[in-house]
Structures are given as C-alpha cells and as structure tokens.
Write a protein that holds these residues in place. Sequence first.
Motif, mmCIF file in Angstrom:
data_model
loop_
_atom_site.group_PDB
_atom_site.id
_atom_site.type_symbol
_atom_site.label_atom_id
_atom_site.label_comp_id
_atom_site.label_asym_id
_atom_site.label_seq_id
_atom_site.Cartn_x
_atom_site.Cartn_y
_atom_site.Cartn_z
ATOM 1 N N LEU A 6 -3.096 8.033 12.784
ATOM 2 C CA LEU A 6 -3.577 8.923 13.841
ATOM 3 C C LEU A 6 -3.488 10.396 13.448
ATOM 4 C CD1 LEU A 6 -2.016 7.166 16.980
ATOM 5 C CD2 LEU A 6 -4.325 6.941 16.050
ATOM 6 N N ASP A 7 -2.742 10.695 12.395
ATOM 7 C CA ASP A 7 -2.593 12.085 11.935
ATOM 8 C C ASP A 7 -3.278 12.231 10.589
ATOM 9 O OD1 ASP A 7 -1.864 14.631 11.297
ATOM 10 O OD2 ASP A 7 0.303 14.227 11.194
ATOM 11 N N ALA A 8 -4.497 12.759 10.614
ATOM 12 C CA ALA A 8 -5.277 12.896 9.380
ATOM 13 C C ALA A 8 -4.643 13.871 8.402
ATOM 14 C CB ALA A 8 -6.704 13.336 9.706
ATOM 15 N N GLU A 9 -3.718 14.710 8.889
ATOM 16 C CA GLU A 9 -3.082 15.703 8.017
ATOM 17 C C GLU A 9 -1.758 15.196 7.439
ATOM 18 O OE1 GLU A 9 -4.777 18.410 7.383
ATOM 19 O OE2 GLU A 9 -6.315 17.733 8.796
ATOM 20 N N ALA A 10 -1.365 13.973 7.775
ATOM 21 C CA ALA A 10 -0.079 13.458 7.308
ATOM 22 C C ALA A 10 -0.056 13.384 5.783
ATOM 23 C CB ALA A 10 0.187 12.085 7.901
ATOM 24 N N ALA A 11 1.109 13.757 5.208
ATOM 25 C CA ALA A 11 1.245 13.736 3.754
ATOM 26 C C ALA A 11 1.556 12.319 3.283
ATOM 27 C CB ALA A 11 2.366 14.692 3.336
ATOM 28 N N GLY A 12 1.222 12.063 2.012
ATOM 29 C CA GLY A 12 1.546 10.769 1.430
ATOM 30 C C GLY A 12 0.467 9.728 1.671
ATOM 31 N N ARG A 13 0.753 8.526 1.224
ATOM 32 C CA ARG A 13 -0.207 7.437 1.340
ATOM 33 C C ARG A 13 -0.352 7.020 2.796
ATOM 34 N NH1 ARG A 13 -1.532 5.068 -3.470
ATOM 35 N NH2 ARG A 13 -2.076 3.111 -2.435
ATOM 36 N N ARG A 14 -1.611 6.707 3.170
ATOM 37 C CA ARG A 14 -1.928 6.313 4.549
ATOM 38 C C ARG A 14 -2.750 5.025 4.489
ATOM 39 N NH1 ARG A 14 -5.543 10.162 6.284
ATOM 40 N NH2 ARG A 14 -5.265 9.525 8.456
ATOM 41 N N PRO A 15 -2.100 3.868 4.571
ATOM 42 C CA PRO A 15 -2.833 2.606 4.379
ATOM 43 C C PRO A 15 -3.834 2.298 5.478
ATOM 44 C CG PRO A 15 -0.529 2.198 4.924
ATOM 45 C CD PRO A 15 -0.654 3.662 4.700
ATOM 46 N N ALA A 16 -3.621 2.785 6.688
ATOM 47 C CA ALA A 16 -4.548 2.536 7.799
ATOM 48 C C ALA A 16 -5.308 3.819 8.105
ATOM 49 C CB ALA A 16 -3.795 2.070 9.037
ATOM 50 N N ARG A 17 -6.589 3.684 8.378
ATOM 51 C CA ARG A 17 -7.419 4.823 8.765
ATOM 52 C C ARG A 17 -8.241 4.442 9.989
ATOM 53 N NH1 ARG A 17 -7.860 8.390 4.265
ATOM 54 N NH2 ARG A 17 -6.001 7.968 2.983
ATOM 55 N N ARG A 18 -8.737 5.450 10.682
ATOM 56 C CA ARG A 18 -9.467 5.207 11.918
ATOM 57 C C ARG A 18 -10.946 4.950 11.687
ATOM 58 N NH1 ARG A 18 -8.133 9.582 16.331
ATOM 59 N NH2 ARG A 18 -9.231 8.015 17.591
ATOM 60 N N VAL A 71 8.817 4.213 -1.311
ATOM 61 C CA VAL A 71 7.896 4.472 -0.194
ATOM 62 C C VAL A 71 8.051 5.916 0.265
ATOM 63 C CG1 VAL A 71 8.038 2.054 0.509
ATOM 64 C CG2 VAL A 71 9.523 3.734 1.615
ATOM 65 N N PRO A 72 7.102 6.435 1.065
ATOM 66 C CA PRO A 72 7.198 7.831 1.520
ATOM 67 C C PRO A 72 8.529 8.123 2.216
ATOM 68 C CG PRO A 72 5.027 6.948 2.003
ATOM 69 C CD PRO A 72 5.843 5.804 1.501
ATOM 70 N N ALA A 73 8.948 9.383 2.126
ATOM 71 C CA ALA A 73 10.252 9.785 2.668
ATOM 72 C C ALA A 73 10.358 9.492 4.159
ATOM 73 C CB ALA A 73 10.485 11.275 2.395
ATOM 74 N N GLY A 74 9.257 9.675 4.896
ATOM 75 C CA GLY A 74 9.301 9.423 6.339
ATOM 76 C C GLY A 74 9.622 7.989 6.659
ATOM 77 N N LEU A 75 9.079 7.053 5.901
ATOM 78 C CA LEU A 75 9.364 5.643 6.126
ATOM 79 C C LEU A 75 10.783 5.307 5.678
ATOM 80 C CD1 LEU A 75 8.592 2.837 6.998
ATOM 81 C CD2 LEU A 75 7.448 2.494 4.798
ATOM 82 N N ARG A 76 11.238 5.893 4.573
ATOM 83 C CA ARG A 76 12.622 5.641 4.145
ATOM 84 C C ARG A 76 13.610 6.088 5.223
ATOM 85 N NH1 ARG A 76 11.091 8.077 -0.735
ATOM 86 N NH2 ARG A 76 12.558 9.797 -0.377
ATOM 87 N N ALA A 93 0.820 -1.212 0.000
ATOM 88 C CA ALA A 93 0.000 0.000 0.000
ATOM 89 C C ALA A 93 0.853 1.262 0.000
ATOM 90 C CB ALA A 93 -0.928 0.003 1.214
ATOM 91 N N LEU A 94 2.070 1.163 0.519
ATOM 92 C CA LEU A 94 2.978 2.313 0.556
ATOM 93 C C LEU A 94 3.871 2.366 -0.674
ATOM 94 C CD1 LEU A 94 3.868 2.053 4.340
ATOM 95 C CD2 LEU A 94 2.649 3.950 3.242
ATOM 96 N N GLU A 95 3.523 1.575 -1.706
ATOM 97 C CA GLU A 95 4.170 1.589 -3.018
ATOM 98 C C GLU A 95 5.573 0.984 -3.006
ATOM 99 O OE1 GLU A 95 3.781 5.608 -4.488
ATOM 100 O OE2 GLU A 95 1.767 5.189 -5.220
ATOM 101 N N ALA A 96 5.807 0.044 -2.095
ATOM 102 C CA ALA A 96 7.014 -0.773 -2.198
ATOM 103 C C ALA A 96 6.754 -1.868 -3.226
ATOM 104 C CB ALA A 96 7.361 -1.386 -0.845
ATOM 105 N N HIS A 97 7.833 -2.362 -3.832
ATOM 106 C CA HIS A 97 7.698 -3.445 -4.807
ATOM 107 C C HIS A 97 7.933 -4.763 -4.082
ATOM 108 C CE1 HIS A 97 7.596 -5.574 -8.544
ATOM 109 N NE2 HIS A 97 8.884 -5.921 -8.487
ATOM 110 N N VAL A 98 6.856 -5.515 -3.847
ATOM 111 C CA VAL A 98 6.911 -6.751 -3.076
ATOM 112 C C VAL A 98 6.915 -7.942 -4.038
ATOM 113 C CG1 VAL A 98 5.743 -8.178 -1.349
ATOM 114 C CG2 VAL A 98 5.728 -5.683 -1.126
#
Length: 973
Positions: free
Chosen positions: A810-822, A753-758, A731-736
């Motif tokens: 938990l941060d609805a304003e976070a940039a990039g893909r968000r695979p989990a939602r509340r 994947v998003p810069a924060g995860l990298r 979901a975060l656009e890694a190639h699996v």
Amino acid sequence: MTHTYHPGSLVSARGRDWVVLADSEPDLLVLRPLGGSDDDISAVFPAFETVKDAQFAPPSPADLGDQRAAGLLRSALRIGFRSGAGPFRSLAGIAVEPRAYQLVPLLMALRQQTVRMLISDDVGIGKTVEAGLIAKELLAQGEAKGLAVLCSPALAEQWQEELRTKFGIDAELVLASTVSRLERGLDLGQSLFDRYPHVIVSTDYIKSTRHRDDFVRHCPDLVIVDEAHTCVAADDTVSTQNQLRYELLRRIAEDTDRHLLLVTATPHSGKESGFRNLLGLVRPELADVNLETDRGRRLLAQHFVQRKRADVRQYLTKESGLADDSLAEKTVFPSDRESKDEKYKLSPAYRALLDDAIAYASERVQAAGEQGRREARIAWWSAIALLRSLVSSPRAAAQTLSTRSAAAVAASAEEADRLASPMTRDSADSDALEGLDAAPGAETDGAGARLAELAERAAALEGPEEDLKLAALVRHLKALLKDGYHPIVFCRYIPTAEYVAKHLEKKLGSKTVVKAVTGTLSPQQRLTRIEELATLAGDGPAARRVLVATDCLSEGVNLQHHFDAVVHYDLAWNPTRHDQREGRVDRYGQKRDKVRVITLYGIDNGIDGKVLEVLIAKHRQIRKDLGISVSVPDEASSGVTDAIVEWLLMRGHQPQQEGLFGVEALKTVDARAAELESRWNSAAERETTSRSRFAQRAIHPEEVAREVTAIRDALGRADEVSGFVRHALAALEAHVVEAGDGTGDFTAEVSGVPAGLRDALAPVAGAGAVESGRPIPFRTTAAVARGEAALVRTDPVVGAVAAHVLDTALDAEAAGRRPARRCGVVSTASVSVPTTLLLVRYRFHLTLPSRQGKRRIVAEDARLLAYQGSVRNPVWLPEAQALALLTAEAAENTDDYFQERTMRRTLGQLAAVEDHMAAYGDQLAEELHESHRRVRRASDEIVQGLKVTAQQPADILGVYVYLPPITAEGEAA
C-alpha cells in the motif's frame, strides 16, 4: 463547526487511517485501525487532535508487480483481517485455528439463548479450545460481559496462558495466594468479581462457605467449570470437598440467565448418579428425564457433546455423510501407545528389609486390632504407607519410616480413614492431586526405635547397586534415549522423584539434561522448570532430555511438545492415574505416531505383580477394545489392593507359609479381583451403550461443512496461507528449505529479510533466531512447540509477514523489496480474451441483537471480481474463475511501457464498474444476513432486529490485467 463522521467512513488521524465505529459521537470518535482488530480501538477528540477525511488512494499505474502480486496482496489482506463480517465474530481475531470438529460445540452453543453445555470429548481432543471458542464468541457478540473459569489451582496458570495467548482474554488469577493482593486495590464495599470482569478461580478456594456467597452474588454471566466430574455428589459416600463443590455449582446454575460450560473427559466416572447430577446443573429436567426415549435423547443432544478420537480423526469426509472429500480434515493423533511391562527383582539386602518391614507391620496390625477399632485403622494405614514407600524407593521408605502417620492424631476410626486414605490410595475421586505426592508417615506411638533402625537400613540401600529397580530404570532410559525418545518418569512420591533425578544425572551422561518437577514447586514454577529443561536440552536431533515428575503433572498439563514417552516408575493403585500420565504426551500435537510406555514392576515384592495383572492390564485392555478409558470402580479396586496387603501381612505373621502367595492365600484376592472385573465390565458396557446412544447428532457434518466453507472463503484456507508464507519469504530474500518428508513443513532463515520485517519478527519468533540466522521451522499443524510457527493465519509469525507485505504494497514509497503490488499486467495462456481482476475491500454495518441489547459494528471483507472484455460491455466471471486467475503463470515478459499504458487506461475507466461493485456489495450483505440468521436460529428473539448493510463505495485495493500471449504474427492467441 464540528464535522460529522458517519460510521464506516474512513478518517486519518495520528498518522494512520481508521474506520469510524458506530459508538462515535460528534465530539468523540471511536476508531478502529483500517484492517485492525477490536483490541486496537482508540478514542479521539476532534477538538484536540487533527482528524480529516481519508480517501483511499487509487493504485498507481507505475507501481506494477508480477503474476504473484495479486495473490500475495489478497492473502496478506485476508490474513490481516481481525474483524470479519461473518456470524462468528471471534474467529478472525483469535490466535488459534480451530479444527472443524471443534466448531461443533460452538454451533450447538449459538443455538441456545442461554448457553448450557456439557463438553465431554476424550482426553487430548481439545476441550479447552472448544470452551474457549464459545467464551470468546459470547463475549465478542455481547452475549456475555464477564467470564469466570473454575479449575484446580494447579491448572490456573495454564488456563490463564491459554486464554491470553489463544483467545486474547486477559483474566486475573483468584487463588488463595493472590486474593490479598487483588483486594488491596478494591474500593470500599467492592467485590473483586465486580472489579475484574474475567477471572480464573481456584475451585477449592472459592467453594468454602466463607468465600462462596460473595462469588455467587457477583458471579460473571459466563462460567466455565474444568474437571466438572470432581464437583458432583454421586452418592452419600462422597467427600465433604465434593459436596462443597457441588453446592457451589448448584447455586451458580440457579441463575437461569447465566451461561454455564461444564468440561470433563469423564462425565460418568462409573457412576450414573454423578452423571445425572452433572446434567441437572446444565438443565434441571435432564436429571430425571428418561434417556431411553426419543424425547430424552433429543433434549440431551442439545446440551451434551462427547466424542472419542476415532470420531474426529477423519472428519468432513464421505464417510461423515458429505458428497465428497473436498473439505476432509485429518487430525493427527498418535495412532497407538506402545506399552511394555518391564520387571525387576529385589536385591538380597532390599529383600531382607522388605521382609522385616512386613513382619513389623504385621505385628503392629495384630496388636492394634486387640486395642480397638481406632487403633486398628491407624495401624492399617501405617502398614500400607510403609509398604508403598518401600516398593517406591529407599529414600521414600526412609522418610516414611521417620515421619509420623497422618492417621495417628485421629480421634476415631472414621477420622483415621479420612486423614490417611488420600495419602496412601490413588482414588479416582481424590479431591485434587496437590499435596498427595508427599511421602506418607508410618510412625505411631511406641514404634520409634524399631522404625529408626529400618529407616537407617533403607537409606543405606540408595543407588543402583542395591536398588535394582533404579538400575532397571537406567537401562530402559538409555534405550529410549538411543532411539531418540524424550521420556517422562512418573513417581508416586516426592522423595522418590528427587532421588531418581539425582542418580539419573550421574548415570545418563553429561549430554542428557535431567530435571525433577514435584509438588514442592508452585504450578508456575513447574512450567518454568519444564521450559528450562527444554531450553537446556535444545530441539535438535541430538537433544536428550528426561523429566522426572510426580503426579502433580499427571492431570491437565500439556507436555506433548517436549516429550514422547512415559515410564511408570511406581505403579498407581488406580489405573486411571496411568491413563492421566500417558495422556500428557498422547494428545493432539504429538509428533510421534506411537508413544512409548514402559511400566516397571517388581516380580518379588508381593504387590506389583497383582496390581499389574488385576488393575493395570485390565484397564489397558478395555481402553484398547473401546478406544476410551473407563474409570475403575473405586470400592472394588480398593478391595483388591486391601486383599493384597492383608495377605502380605499374614505372610509376615506366618513366615513358615510357603511362598508369598500360596493357593489358599490367593483365594480372597482372586474373589475380589473377580468382583472388580464384573463391575468394571458392567461399567464398560454402560459406557459403550452411552456413547452410542448419546452420540453427537445435534449438528450434522453438512452443517459444519457449510460453516467451515464460509469461514475459509472469508479468512483463507490452509493451503493459501502456506503458499503465501513460502512465496512472500522467498521474495523477501529469506532462505527457505523444504523439509522433504511429505509433510509440507519447511524452515526459513530470515536474517536477510528487510529490517522492518526483522523488527516485526523478533518479538514473536525470538530475536536470537532472527538475528543469528537460526532457521525458523514452519509446521503445517496448528499445534506447534516453542520456537516454531504454525502455517495458520492466526500465528503471530504469519501475521507479521502478512502485515509487512500488506503495508509495503500500500506504500509505493516503501524501501526494500515489495513482493505484493496493487497493479499488474500479465501475459498468460490462462485467458483467451483480455480479463481484468479487481481486489475489492467491502465494509459492512451490522446491527446484532443480543441479551445485552443491540450492538452496531463495522466489519470488513475482501472479494475478487473479474470481467472479460471491455469495461463498457463487461462479461462478469463467476467467483471461482476469478479466483483461478491468481494462479495464472506468465507466458512471457511484458514491456514496461506497455504495462503502464495498459494500466493507466484501465484505471481511468473503472468508474464504469461502480454500479456492479455496489450491487455485489448489497448481495454480500444479504448473504451475511442469512448466514447470521442460520447460525443464531435458537429463537426469534435472538435474530429479531438483525440488520446488515454494505458501506458504499467499496475500496479497490488492486487491479490486474491478464492478456493472451502474442503469437508470432503479432496477434493475441
């Protein structure tokens, strides 16, 4: 006026949310990050920093996810827990996922008020992890304040690394080489064992009377002794070093309040008295109790655990006594060792050198025998040193021939034996392997010219043209490398290892990386060189690496991730050493189903053939029959090798004797071999009887299964972690890419994947792999090599993915893909009536009694609650049905406006379920209370004062509505 924050409440400070802990005061708050571990605890002064109440924000009805959103959020939350509420305080925060069978020693330990254990599982099963689990748990529960590990200096850095990386215990090394530095930082009159609460101590350094007393006075309240069998005095013939170690342990064990863990794979070592002395350290009455009686066996069962691989390869199965195989755990060990004995023959020049050396040694022994017993023993040891080095390599022979014998300075025959025996024999009772790989000396008074001539001839034989043993090695290594194996070549002496490595570099081709590791390197340098070898060779299918080592690596060092074959270039005169060598690669985490073993032996050097026949082959057969290694009786094995040497020397003195071993000459050897076999068979029978009689029965598999179920329910199961990592990375656009080999392994290329995860992955997976696009291998086994990630919740790579998924959810304003939602609204055929799923985080206040007093902690747990129908008249579902909703598949797309309107209405009515959530929290608290009592049931004193209460209200992290699909007529199905 200072605001009072109660334990368990949420506050906001320093830009994040925290949980207030029980140690807080009005003017000093002790805080743990929400979802964080005890390692992240901080102190905040409200008078100087801004602290305010933190209200957990409700989900936003506009921030909606798909059908996977709830499962990903729940898994991310559970993987991130580092402070679980269950009775095992440490399991949520360690970086290793223990096998179910490794929990048995922990359960045994927690039933004792003062923990005294002898852990004797077979080589490669994971005794270090078992001891580490107990240590971490005792420290986490406050039952212990400090830890000391007593071990060989060669294994000290490995223990330090294991404790730090797997259990989060930072320990200082107390070695002869580090003490001066540590003592410089001490206050006047302060002991370094008071200054440093956790230490790893060289047993050989601390056992001396000069250091022992200070250690005993300031010894931590928890001690682990590695290779404990080397620390007992089995009889009057043991070395002074063993006696010093035993006296050290005896004084440590005298404090009946001190926790003591003795770790060894060979508690018997063929000697019942040594075993009894070990047991006496654990509990004095075990030294004399009759173990043939039920009382004796029950007493022993409380403190002793010993299992072989067959006992744990398949665990928690119906064969173990469980109702089904739902919790069955398969631990992958190599199924067998594929052993081959490969012969070589001496070249004519080498044959002539050996004959001349034997003739010389025979003359010296005969002449010395006429001079006195001291001279005879010196000549005897010099002869053995000469013969063993000649059989090893030309370079070892040349060095031995030009080096003075260690026994030459002896003042008596007894001193000669004491000085020379460790260097020339491979006794199972050798004090340590450090320093024993140096080539022994053979030069004695008046022998210089003759030996110099032999040394010159030996040096001229270097290379595969005249050294046919080396030529045979090259041939067999090429075959192993062609089959994709990565071998370790074990040599007896440092000169041999260096000589072999030098020639292999030339003969195996430029694509093969060859490195030598010997006793000339420090323990840390050895590990560094092995990593250098692995890095240079790479991990791909084309990787070709060969390690040449002496026995400085044959004990304790784990090499199974980089190597999968063993070549015995030099035969040890004690087969236990062969088993130790092979055990470096034949252990848990080895990917090969079969480890290859090649034993080189000379058919015409007069030594190897008999050593192989009488010692090595017999040991191998016993191990195959019993599934375990049985130590060879030292005195009997020495008798055989002495007989071989005696007849070699006789042949040198009587060259006219036909053949190296005539019929008459073999009689003494055969007689001593028969005596050895008899004693060895007796030892094997005792070992078999012992393992049957003392099989682990203190903890029934049903008890383990119950705790394993509770742990997995709270922290997540392996399949949950594996599925989470796959879906989250995709979901975060890694190639699996799946491995496709049925293992469940896969690789993920994460450069997209998003810069924060990298940024989070770079320090744990390697910046090179993250930025270059090199795929990261994910393995279903917890035992992974460098650069790989284990699909377990405690793996740092898995943790980084989970933290990113949770934070962005938990941060609805976070940039990039968000695979989990509340929030989410899912139309699915999995429900027939509208069903609402709540993901709830509970916090619990625990009062835990311990020997150090009561400890008050705040812990967390995540639960799923689900109800059918209207919130005003809900039908609450069992936990299993709530869990099943996480796998519900969407039947159709749902209109965005309809989803938001449905979710807004649902969120607005949740106040009606608060009473049920509170009651469920109280029910969980009661279950936790009973779980803590069950595990710590050793005595009323331990559980007296135990208290568990739920913090109200609980946090609703996620709300998900599942609706039946709409039929063609526009109605719910």
